[in-house]
Every structure is written in structure tokens, then in C-alpha cells.
Scaffold this active site. Sequence first.
Site, short mmCIF file in Angstrom:
data_model
loop_
_atom_site.label_atom_id
_atom_site.label_comp_id
_atom_site.label_asym_id
_atom_site.label_seq_id
_atom_site.Cartn_x
_atom_site.Cartn_y
_atom_site.Cartn_z
N ASP A 356 6.43 9.34 1.67
CA ASP A 356 6.46 9.12 0.23
C ASP A 356 7.90 9.08 -0.27
O ASP A 356 8.73 9.91 0.11
CB ASP A 356 5.69 10.25 -0.45
CG ASP A 356 5.61 10.09 -1.95
OD1 ASP A 356 5.00 9.13 -2.42
OD2 ASP A 356 6.19 10.96 -2.66
N GLU A 393 7.57 4.42 2.41
CA GLU A 393 7.44 3.88 1.06
C GLU A 393 8.89 3.65 0.62
O GLU A 393 9.59 4.60 0.28
CB GLU A 393 6.73 4.85 0.13
CG GLU A 393 6.55 4.27 -1.26
CD GLU A 393 5.97 5.28 -2.25
OE1 GLU A 393 5.13 4.87 -3.08
OE2 GLU A 393 6.35 6.46 -2.21
#
Length: 713
Positions: A356, A393
Site C-alpha cells: 500500500d 501500489e
Amino acid sequence: MSEPPRQSETPPPLGVRLRPDHAGGGADVAVYAGRADAVELCLFDGSGPGAAERRVELTARAHGVHFGHVPDLTAGTAYGLRAHGPWDPARGLRYNADKLLLDPYVRGITGDVTWRPEVFGHVVGDDLAGDHEVRDAHDSAAFVPRGVVLSDGFDWGDDRPPAVPWSQTVLYEAHVRGLTRLQPGVPYHLRGTYAGLAHPATIEHLTRLGVTTVELLPVHAFTHEPALAQRHATNYWGYNTLGFFAPHAAYSSASDPAGVLAEFKGMVRLLHQAGLEVVLDVVYNHTCEQGRDGATLSLRGLDNSAYYRLDDNGRDVDVTGCGNSLDFRHQRVVQLTLDSLRYWVQECHVDGFRFDLATTLARGRDDGYDPDHPFLVAMRSDPVLSQVKLIAEPWDVGPHGWRTGQFPPPMAEWNDRYRDTVRSFWLADAARAGRGEAGHGVRELATRLSGSQDLFGVGDRGPLASVNYVAAHDGFTLADTTAYEHKHNQDNGEGNRDGHDDNRSWNHGVEGTTADADLLARRRRSVRNLLGTLLLSTGVPMLAAGDELGRTQRGNNNAYSRDDLVSWLNWDLADWQQDLLATTTHLLRLRREHPALRQRQFFGGRPRHEDGTLDLGWFAADGSVMDDSHWHDPRTRVLQAFLQGRATGDRSLLLVLNGAPADLEVTLPGEPWATSYDLLWDSTWERPGDPERGLSGVQQVGGLSTRLYAATP
């Protein structure tokens, strides 16, 4: 209390490690608190708030690590930490021995963070464990979870990682709770748990569908922000990490930390037996301690200035949008992350990670992104981590945070450019075309269909570095992109201010629910176009759980706090949903059967055979080779892609996309490309049908539709 055997001058591995091989048993304990004067291990005779506490100082110290051997420490013991040291917030020092702290390396956690109602209305978290500008002398032991000492034993049997090659990988992004909370085939007491995810009913759906790799939203132990607790909501997605080594206990049917860990490992083992990989969505960019006015639960109380990126005034530098950012310039942050990753691979057998806000993990000394950041180098060269799937990401919310295509191999990346381009073609531009307006043409669409070489064409990465997706947990569901043009997040409690506004969606003329049968049919076709494009593109496809069922969140594009029917998959399927499931299954079967759809290298656009045909050919609606007049015309709405299959012993394939509102005559490429074609799939079909064979020449192609043909030489 005694020094660690044979390691009196060198700290043992961080955390609490049982030593059954040592005379008297016990455990080695080591905690990094670089600027603390002293660290105490706090042992409790139970897990409840009233449990008696015994403190043991870790008297040995080296390199900022406080350590010692505790002879009477056993599995199941509840514990915490207290750090003594200076209180100087302007210098980033926030030591407060009245605060019970969670061990960053704890593998089992009992209890939850408890937010006292009286803190709402002023500095939230100040009474619990926050520090604000004045040291809070209140002992927070009753309000902070306890760590629990666990042993490593588990019967893995003959477990082996499925090791699915990237070229065969199909990711399925799922939430442990949401996937099975309403699954009727899973016993009620197992729904929403690790065991429920590994139940035969769930596994049967995943294997029948044809996905290979389950990408789980965060399962690291997390807690809920005080702002959510104030309005009686929770952090459903889990991007609010409390412990980087402990599975989230609320996702387990077990009631004790040892049982939680065993259930998680059992889930991995059963998924592996079914040939399914497990990838974890991991949040190392920030923690649940939030900003300076947030809670002191673990890292902040041990060494705030080392673990968090701070400015010259001791305030958090927030590039995550969550109040704090872990400081990957510091060796101990890199070590913590690498140790955590290796633990999940070696002890829990997971098959990879999705990082993330990965840009935060690679911000260097000058705060800028560095593809050669020590963390990325260490992870990519690690003999364990370099062998599993690594997915970035590739952005954060800090300056110059968007870095799609810039992460080094062997990392893959979520390709947001793919999402936006495909949505624009089939939705936003389709709506414009219906009004007689120009759109974006097909130039970028062709780039995305063929693997996004503009983004991943350097560093010998190839198209498999591109994780293609059209919907994910964040944003509209796939079905909602065809039913809503505006977010509808009013029930989130934030006045519809949360969630992004650039959705590239099209409601087909009516916002939200409707009884118009023709309009619903057009929406379903758009869903099939999006799915078909995704699953037939070069790259690695990712499905969001439930999109194969037409799942809706009723226009909510930021359901992070919705642990309810908005987020859970509804398994009570209407006929059209069964048809969509059959379509998705059919498309994934086609992807498995045809290597031409699973290219490992970029197309070169070079002749592959004496007949002059290319490895990838682009054709206009009239069957002519695409030229500049087609590529640069924003009104071009038809694209044919011929994928040569001879090199892999496969039949060549022809993908035809008609983005025009009306039915059109499309001329299929003739010789030397092919003599005839078999129609394998048409998005105008509500449910997959039998192939139509021996087609050639001019074909009537439905408006806003996709076709896949197999070519006959």
C-alpha cells in the site's frame, strides 16, 4: 533476570523468542528504543484490564536495543512494554513510562484499543495514549491491547507454494470478512473468518471461477480511528496497522491468539492444497498512531524520532494522508519491515505482498522517490523475499508521489493508467459518442491492451509488470461504474466529502437504480465489455471480489468504514448475475487456453513469418491497417487487434472492440493474416454461447461491444 546465554554483548533477534533449548526455558527479549533511558517488560497474570502487572527491566543494551533473558516466560503470557526517557516533543522525543506499549514484533494480540468516550470533543486520543504538548501521567494499561507470547509450532504437512507463474496469474482482491459474511455454503460461525475463506464452498467458487491468487485486504492486526469510534463506525478495510506480525484477531473464529494464528496458517494451507496462492495487502507506510495528537500505542513511545518521518519541529511529515509516515531512511524501520515480510513468508507460507502507498517506502534522504532506495534493494536481493510476488501500489499523496511504471524489477505494479483508459473508452467516451462528441480515440487504449510498454518497457520488466484492473476495493464497484456518475457516500458520516470524484463512469442515462429493462441490458453489456477487455488484455489481470457477480455498493465509492451490507458480497444471485458469473468464468477459461493472451514479452511489431504478418497487428473497422489518420482521430471508436499465436503453437486471436453506439459493419483482416475465424465470445451475449465457425469478411458487430475470434491460417 540474566543476560542472554552466549550473547551477553550482542542483542538477540528483536521481539520475544522462547528458548526451550536453554536451561530453565524462558525467552530472549529484545526491543529497539534508541533514545530511551530504560525499557521494562511488563508481564500480566491475565489478559483483562484488572490483571496484575510485574515489571522486568531489560538491563542489557547495545546499538539502541534493550535486551535480556527472562527465565520464567512461557507461551500464553500476556505482556507489554514501558519506555523511560526524555519528554521533548520539539525534538521528536515522546517517552512516557505511564503508557503501556505493544511490542512491534508481537505475534499475538489480545484485547482492543479502547477509546474512552470522554476524550471525544477535545483532543481525541490524548487520554488514551496520546501526548499532545503535556505528558499525560495517566496509566493507560487498561486501554491498550496486550501482546501474547506464542510458539512457532504448526503442522504444515506437505504444504508447498503453488508458485503460479506471473504469465498464468489472475489476482482476486478480496476482504476476509466481506467475502463470506453472507455465504450460505459456509457455516454461520465461520462466516467472515479465515476458516470461512478456506471453507470448501469458498474454494469451490474461486477454483471454478478460474482465479489463481487471492489478494487479501489487510490482515495485519489493526484498530479503528478515534473519529470512526466517535460515530460508532469501524475501519472495515483495515489500512490502520497496529501490529505487523500478528493476524487480525476479529477475522478468526478462535478466541485466543494462538488459535488465531493457527487458523490463519490453516487457511493458507487449505488454499495451497486447492492450488491458490495467498498475497497480502500490507500497510508499512503508516500506523494507527496517526499524527502528533494521535495515540501512543507502540512505535511512538519506543522511538518516535526513529520510526516516523518528522520535520524540524518534531511534527509528523504526512505523505500518506493518515497522519504519519514511517521513516524508511532509518535502518530500524527497514529492518522491521523486512523481518515482518520474511515472517509471513517463512512462518505463515504466504506467497507475496501488495504494498500500500509504496512510494512512501522508497522516499530517500531528500524526501524524493528513489528506485534504488535501500529498502527496495534489500527486498529485491533477499533470498526469501525476491522469490515471492511483489506488487507496488505506485503512489502516495506526498509531493511527486505518482510513480506508476517506475518501480524496479521484479516488482509488479497496479496500473491506474490501465483502469482510467479502459473506463474512459467504454464509459465516459461512450457517453460522449452517444451525444455526437469526440472522445480520446484509441491510441492509449491500444497501448494498455498490449501491456503498457510506455510504462514498463525499461529495465527488462515486460508486460507482466502491469497489474491491470478496472475496479478495486477503493472506488466504484465494476457494476456501479455503469450505474452512477456521482459518488453517493452520504451514509459514511462525512457529508459526502470523502471519496474521489474522477470516476470515469457512465450511468447510461439514469443515476442509480432503475426498472428500465433496456437500460439495465445496456449496463450489463458495458460490464461485460469492461470484464472482457480486462481479461483479454496483455498483462496480469486483477478482479475485485464480487465484480464477477455484479456486486453493487449503491454508489458508495469509499466504503472503508462500512462493515455492513454495503460491503459484503451478496450470494443470493439473480439470473443476470448467474449469467455474468458464467461469462467471467468463460473469459478466464479462454485466457488459460490461449497463450497469445498471456504474453511474457512486449510485442515488437516485427514480421514473424515469411508472409509478412506481425506479432501484433492493428486494423481499422474497414480491415485496413491502422495509420496515423486513425490513431490521431479522437472520434475513432473501432479497434481490431490481431495477436499472432504461431510462436507459441497457439491459434492467433483477433480482438474486436466497437466503441460506437450503433451496430457497425467491421471487416475482419483477410489473408495472409487468416482465411477465416471462429467467434469465441461476444459481449452482446448475456451468457456465453457455442462458437460460431468459419466467419470471414464483413461482420455486423453490435454497438458498444467486444468480440474475440480465433483465426484459421
